[in-house]
Scaffold this active site. Structure first.
Site, mmCIF file in Angstrom:
data_model
loop_
_atom_site.group_PDB
_atom_site.id
_atom_site.type_symbol
_atom_site.label_atom_id
_atom_site.label_comp_id
_atom_site.label_asym_id
_atom_site.label_seq_id
_atom_site.Cartn_x
_atom_site.Cartn_y
_atom_site.Cartn_z
ATOM 1 N N ASN A 1 0.853 -1.188 0.000
ATOM 2 C CA ASN A 1 0.000 0.000 0.000
ATOM 3 C C ASN A 1 0.893 1.244 0.000
ATOM 4 O O ASN A 1 1.623 1.495 0.960
ATOM 5 C CB ASN A 1 -0.886 -0.053 1.253
ATOM 6 C CG ASN A 1 -1.818 1.132 1.369
ATOM 7 O OD1 ASN A 1 -1.407 2.264 1.123
ATOM 8 N ND2 ASN A 1 -3.044 0.877 1.755
ATOM 9 N N GLY B 1 0.199 4.372 0.256
ATOM 10 C CA GLY B 1 -0.132 5.356 1.304
ATOM 11 C C GLY B 1 0.572 5.014 2.606
ATOM 12 O O GLY B 1 1.184 5.877 3.255
ATOM 13 N N HIS C 1 -3.003 6.396 14.278
ATOM 14 C CA HIS C 1 -2.892 5.023 14.774
ATOM 15 C C HIS C 1 -1.527 4.417 14.419
ATOM 16 O O HIS C 1 -0.900 3.748 15.218
ATOM 17 C CB HIS C 1 -4.037 4.188 14.183
ATOM 18 C CG HIS C 1 -4.256 4.400 12.716
ATOM 19 N ND1 HIS C 1 -4.400 5.659 12.164
ATOM 20 C CD2 HIS C 1 -4.321 3.536 11.668
ATOM 21 C CE1 HIS C 1 -4.553 5.547 10.867
ATOM 22 N NE2 HIS C 1 -4.509 4.269 10.534
ATOM 23 N N ASP D 1 -1.040 -4.173 9.606
ATOM 24 C CA ASP D 1 -2.422 -4.434 9.228
ATOM 25 C C ASP D 1 -3.274 -3.418 9.947
ATOM 26 O O ASP D 1 -3.155 -3.223 11.158
ATOM 27 C CB ASP D 1 -2.870 -5.858 9.567
ATOM 28 C CG ASP D 1 -4.093 -6.222 8.729
ATOM 29 O OD1 ASP D 1 -3.934 -6.409 7.504
ATOM 30 O OD2 ASP D 1 -5.210 -6.260 9.284
ATOM 31 N N PHE E 1 -4.856 8.798 2.568
ATOM 32 C CA PHE E 1 -5.337 7.725 1.694
ATOM 33 C C PHE E 1 -6.512 7.036 2.371
ATOM 34 O O PHE E 1 -6.901 7.393 3.480
ATOM 35 C CB PHE E 1 -4.212 6.722 1.395
ATOM 36 C CG PHE E 1 -3.761 5.912 2.590
ATOM 37 C CD1 PHE E 1 -2.863 6.442 3.505
ATOM 38 C CD2 PHE E 1 -4.239 4.628 2.802
ATOM 39 C CE1 PHE E 1 -2.448 5.705 4.604
ATOM 40 C CE2 PHE E 1 -3.825 3.876 3.902
ATOM 41 C CZ PHE E 1 -2.931 4.427 4.806
ATOM 42 N N LYS F 1 -0.970 14.560 10.638
ATOM 43 C CA LYS F 1 -1.465 13.184 10.732
ATOM 44 C C LYS F 1 -0.475 12.330 11.513
ATOM 45 O O LYS F 1 -0.866 11.505 12.346
ATOM 46 C CB LYS F 1 -1.726 12.588 9.337
ATOM 47 C CG LYS F 1 -2.257 11.155 9.427
ATOM 48 C CD LYS F 1 -2.672 10.533 8.101
ATOM 49 C CE LYS F 1 -3.095 9.075 8.312
ATOM 50 N NZ LYS F 1 -3.440 8.350 7.097
HETATM 51 O O1 LIG Z 1 -8.030 6.522 5.766
HETATM 52 C C1 LIG Z 1 -7.207 5.708 6.127
HETATM 53 N N1 LIG Z 1 -6.109 6.140 6.789
HETATM 54 C C2 LIG Z 1 -5.194 5.337 7.309
HETATM 55 O O2 LIG Z 1 -4.212 5.788 7.893
HETATM 56 C C3 LIG Z 1 -5.419 3.951 7.110
HETATM 57 N N2 LIG Z 1 -4.753 2.881 7.486
HETATM 58 C C4 LIG Z 1 -5.429 1.843 6.983
HETATM 59 N N3 LIG Z 1 -6.531 2.239 6.327
HETATM 60 C C5 LIG Z 1 -7.529 1.430 5.624
HETATM 61 O O3 LIG Z 1 -7.385 0.103 5.958
HETATM 62 C C6 LIG Z 1 -6.890 -0.660 4.861
HETATM 63 C C7 LIG Z 1 -5.754 -1.490 5.347
HETATM 64 O O4 LIG Z 1 -5.841 -2.823 4.931
HETATM 65 P P1 LIG Z 1 -4.520 -3.674 4.993
HETATM 66 O O5 LIG Z 1 -3.864 -3.429 6.320
HETATM 67 O O6 LIG Z 1 -4.760 -5.047 4.603
HETATM 68 O O7 LIG Z 1 -3.594 -2.958 3.899
HETATM 69 P P2 LIG Z 1 -3.555 -3.094 2.317
HETATM 70 O O8 LIG Z 1 -4.227 -4.340 1.867
HETATM 71 O O9 LIG Z 1 -4.021 -1.794 1.738
HETATM 72 O O10 LIG Z 1 -1.968 -3.202 2.068
HETATM 73 P P3 LIG Z 1 -0.946 -4.325 2.684
HETATM 74 O O11 LIG Z 1 -0.177 -3.627 3.777
HETATM 75 O O12 LIG Z 1 -1.774 -5.457 3.223
HETATM 76 O O13 LIG Z 1 -0.067 -4.713 1.557
HETATM 77 C C8 LIG Z 1 -6.376 0.370 3.857
HETATM 78 O O14 LIG Z 1 -6.419 -0.095 2.533
HETATM 79 C C9 LIG Z 1 -7.325 1.517 4.117
HETATM 80 O O15 LIG Z 1 -8.516 1.281 3.452
HETATM 81 C C10 LIG Z 1 -6.542 3.530 6.388
HETATM 82 N N4 LIG Z 1 -7.423 4.406 5.888
HETATM 83 MG MG LIG Z 2 -3.837 -6.040 2.866
#
Ligand SMILES: O=c1[nH]c(=O)c2ncn([C@@H]3O[C@H](COP(=O)(O)OP(=O)(O)OP(=O)(O)O)[C@@H](O)[C@H]3O)c2[nH]1
Ligand SMILES: [Mg+2]
Length: 201
Positions: free
Chosen positions: A10, A12, A181, A70, A153, A176
């Site tokens: 990700n 972001g 978190h 996560d 993001f 931020k």
């Molecule tokens: O507005 C947001 N500000 C943040 O600070 C934030 N942190 C997490 N999120 C949301 O939660 C999902 C994580 O899912 P997740 O941990 O599985 O990550 P991911 O699948 O995007 O990437 P990876 O790390 O697994 O490769 C992300 O896609 C976002 O939709 C956020 N949204």
């Molecule tokens: Mg993921």
């Protein structure tokens, strides 16, 4: 230069780790720097379980110490959803706009004071032969009725942070990183930094 691998695809998240760690003189590598690395299925039922799955799989792949993140959004009026499904809430293709639209639709008619929510972040640190550790951080807020702001993001444009009087997407990256978190969880790894950082000079 000192370096750390963050097991995320990700962008972001990768950028935020970069911003948070460059102050310490640490270069961040993410999985976006390693396009051939495998995908890890997130089959856990908690953020911590998924963080451990990702960290241990990538530690095995790289034969190195890695941190996995996560994270997600938990909305009280939706019984904690989207939770661990935050990235894929509106479908497998992981579309932030569609995820936001789905949440806003589900919250239609619910007054502001009942739109309480929090972001969670679990960080797992793993390496071959090392006991995996997990730390967590949260950030409390409210879900707005319309998206606002261009920064950040994910769900940031609909996450109102009371202490700042703005949505997360209206905050600068520095703001931020003071309250997020992710920043709070990362601060809890302070004592493990010497071990985590690989000196690649
Ligand atoms: O507005 C947001 N500000 C943040 O600070 C934030 N942190 C997490 N999120 C949301 O939660 C999902 C994580 O899912 P997740 O941990 O599985 O990550 P991911 O699948 O995007 O990437 P990876 O790390 O697994 O490769 C992300 O896609 C976002 O939709 C956020 N949204
Ligand atoms: Mg993921």
């Amino acid at each position: 230069m000192k370096q750390v691998i963050i097991a995320t695809k990700n962008i972001g998240k990768a950028r935020e780790f970069q911003e948070l760690l460059e102050k310490k003189g640490i270069e961040v590598k993410s999985l976006l720097d390693f396009p051939n690395c495998p995908d890890v299925e997130e089959t856990g039922s908690t953020f911590a379980e998924n963080a451990v799955l990702k960290a241990e799989a990538m530690a095995h792949y790289f034969h190195a110490i890695v941190i996995a993140d996560d994270s997600g959004l938990s909305i009280d009026a939706l019984d904690g959803r989207p939770g661990v499904y935050s990235a894929r809430y509106a479908g497998e293709e992981k579309n932030d706009q569609k995820n936001i639209a789905k949440v806003l639709e589900e919250l239609k008619g619910i007054p502001f004071e009942k739109r309480t929510a929090r972001f969670h972040c679990a960080l797992a640190v793993a390496a071959p032969g090392r006991r995996t550790t997990v730390v967590e951080g949260t950030c409390e807020g409210y879900i707005t009725e319309v998206p606002k702001g261009e920064n950040g993001f994910g769900y940031d444009p609909i996450f109102y942070v009371p202490q700042k009087g703005k949505t997360m997407a209206e905050l600068s990256k520095e703001e931020k990183n003071q309250i997020s978190h992710r920043a709070k969880a990362l601060a809890k790894l302070e004592k493990q930094w010497d071990e985590i950082i690989n000196d690649k000079e």
